[in-house]
Design a protein around this motif. Structure first.
Motif, short mmCIF file in Angstrom:
data_model
loop_
_atom_site.label_atom_id
_atom_site.label_comp_id
_atom_site.label_asym_id
_atom_site.label_seq_id
_atom_site.Cartn_x
_atom_site.Cartn_y
_atom_site.Cartn_z
N THR A 169 0.86 -1.18 0.00
CA THR A 169 0.00 0.00 0.00
C THR A 169 0.90 1.23 0.00
O THR A 169 1.92 1.26 0.71
N VAL A 170 0.53 2.22 -0.80
CA VAL A 170 1.39 3.40 -0.97
C VAL A 170 0.53 4.66 -0.97
O VAL A 170 -0.52 4.71 -1.63
N LEU A 171 0.98 5.67 -0.26
CA LEU A 171 0.41 7.01 -0.30
C LEU A 171 1.49 7.97 -0.75
O LEU A 171 2.55 8.06 -0.13
N ASN A 185 -3.29 7.64 -3.83
CA ASN A 185 -3.42 6.67 -2.75
C ASN A 185 -3.70 5.30 -3.31
O ASN A 185 -4.73 5.07 -3.95
N CYS A 186 -2.78 4.36 -3.06
CA CYS A 186 -2.94 2.97 -3.49
C CYS A 186 -3.21 2.10 -2.27
O CYS A 186 -2.31 1.45 -1.72
N GLY A 187 -4.48 2.10 -1.83
CA GLY A 187 -4.90 1.22 -0.75
C GLY A 187 -4.37 1.54 0.62
O GLY A 187 -4.43 0.69 1.52
N LEU A 236 0.30 11.22 8.86
CA LEU A 236 0.32 10.01 8.02
C LEU A 236 0.65 8.81 8.90
O LEU A 236 1.46 8.91 9.83
N HIS A 237 0.05 7.67 8.57
CA HIS A 237 0.26 6.49 9.40
C HIS A 237 0.02 5.23 8.58
O HIS A 237 -0.59 5.27 7.52
N THR A 238 0.49 4.11 9.09
CA THR A 238 0.19 2.81 8.52
C THR A 238 -0.99 2.19 9.27
O THR A 238 -1.38 2.67 10.35
N ASP A 239 -1.56 1.13 8.71
CA ASP A 239 -2.78 0.57 9.32
C ASP A 239 -2.53 -0.09 10.67
O ASP A 239 -3.47 -0.40 11.39
N GLY A 240 -1.24 -0.29 11.03
CA GLY A 240 -0.95 -0.84 12.35
C GLY A 240 -1.38 0.07 13.48
O GLY A 240 -1.54 -0.40 14.62
N VAL A 241 -1.60 1.36 13.19
CA VAL A 241 -2.03 2.29 14.24
C VAL A 241 -3.51 2.08 14.56
O VAL A 241 -3.89 1.79 15.70
#
Length: 317
Positions: A169-171, A185-187, A236-241
């Motif tokens: 996944t990339v922003l 935004n790619c997912g 900005l954050h990853t989905d782990g947050v």
């Protein structure tokens, strides 16, 4: 076996023989333990060096933006995981990438390195943010092909290979001198815009699929997301947050946490980062189940240039 004591049947001889064997065995165990500890220290030293290259420390300021970033691996004692981020000032504006590689371990680290290496080169060469994303897509596809050949040299291009299922996944963000923000935004989870007492998602078009499983569409254009005014920040954050859970299975309340942090006054990115990580670790009992990465950028420019004309959507065929 040639020890004279070992050939005697007396109780005293047996005790002495057992003590000798115990001492020798203990010495061997301690020797192996010391060797393993030395190897572990060396591995951690190598991992630290890889961390400094892969996720090199960001400067506190880039082109008038105040920056804070940190990454936390879900693996106890690990220094790096599958999350990635970078901020680079270019003639086209400040360009940002935040990404998350599916999985953990050396494979995820190699994939993150391929994406970051391509980004660091492409942001200076490509005037269009869409062209940067296409460069990332090609770099990822090339890396996965090479990795599949290395791991399964006799299998050929196997669509059922674990490598074929990997994705990132990339922003991508572009923050221009007048504060205008453009995104692709790619997912990836959407960032938040932070102001005094205000937290809102950075709105934009529907996200694209993650890089890897599906090709990018033929028509690709960065989405205009408004202007980042002086004093405002992007989180900005990853989905782990947001996916982090407490022992009762409740998700981490990221929007509420951010709202509490910025309730009364503008705060520095370092303060936001510290507050979010402190509450996140408290929420998870110090053990997040997934890698976590956070990047905050605040517009500290004293004056926003007057916008000339209207923004025209840019396309790549």
């Amino acid at each position: 076996m040639t020890c004279p004591l070992a050939q005697r049947d007396g109780l005293e001889a047996r005790i002495v023989t057992s003590a000798v064997f115990f001492a020798v065995g203990t010495g061997l165990i301690l020797h192996v333990r010391r060797a393993l500890l030395r190897e572990l220290r060396q591995i951690r030293k190598v991992a630290g060096a890889a961390q400094s290259v892969l996720l090199r420390p960001l400067p506190p300021r880039i082109d008038g933006l105040n920056i804070a970033a940190a990454q936390l691996s879900a693996d106890h004692g690990a220094n790096i995981g599958g999350d990635l981020y970078e901020v680079i000032a270019t003639e086209h504006g400040v360009r940002v990438v935040m990404g998350d590689v599916r999985g953990h371990g050396l494979g995820a680290i190699g994939t993150a390195a391929a994406v970051l290496g391509s980004f660091r080169e492409a942001v200076h060469d490509e005037p269009e943010l869409a062209c940067v994303l296409r460069r990332l897509e090609r770099a990822l596809a090339r890396h996965l092909r090479e990795r599949a050949r290395a791991e399964h040299p006799s299998a050929g291009p196997d669509p059922d290979s674990p490598v074929a299922e990997e994705f990132v996944t990339v922003l991508l963000l572009e923050i221009r001198r007048d504060g205008e923000v453009y995104a692709l935004n790619c997912g990836h989870p959407s960032p938040y815009r932070l102001g005094t007492g205000r937290v809102e998602p950075l709105t934009g078009a529907e996200p694209l699929p993650p890089l890897g499983p599906f090709p990018l569409p033929a028509e690709l254009a960065a989405t205009r997301c408004g202007r980042l005014l002086p004093g405002e920040s992007l989180f900005l954050h990853t989905d782990g947050v947001e996916d982090a859970r407490d022992p009762q299975g409740r998700f981490f309340p990221l929007p509420a946490t951010l709202a509490e942090v910025v309730r009364t006054q503008p705060v520095s990115p370092q303060t936001v980062l510290r507050s979010v990580f402190t509450r996140l670790l408290r929420h998870t009992g110090g053990r997040p189940a997934d890698d976590v990465a956070v990047l905050i950028l605040r517009n500290d420019r004293s004056r926003v240039p007057t916008q000339q004309g209207c923004t025209v959507a840019r396309h790549l065929g």
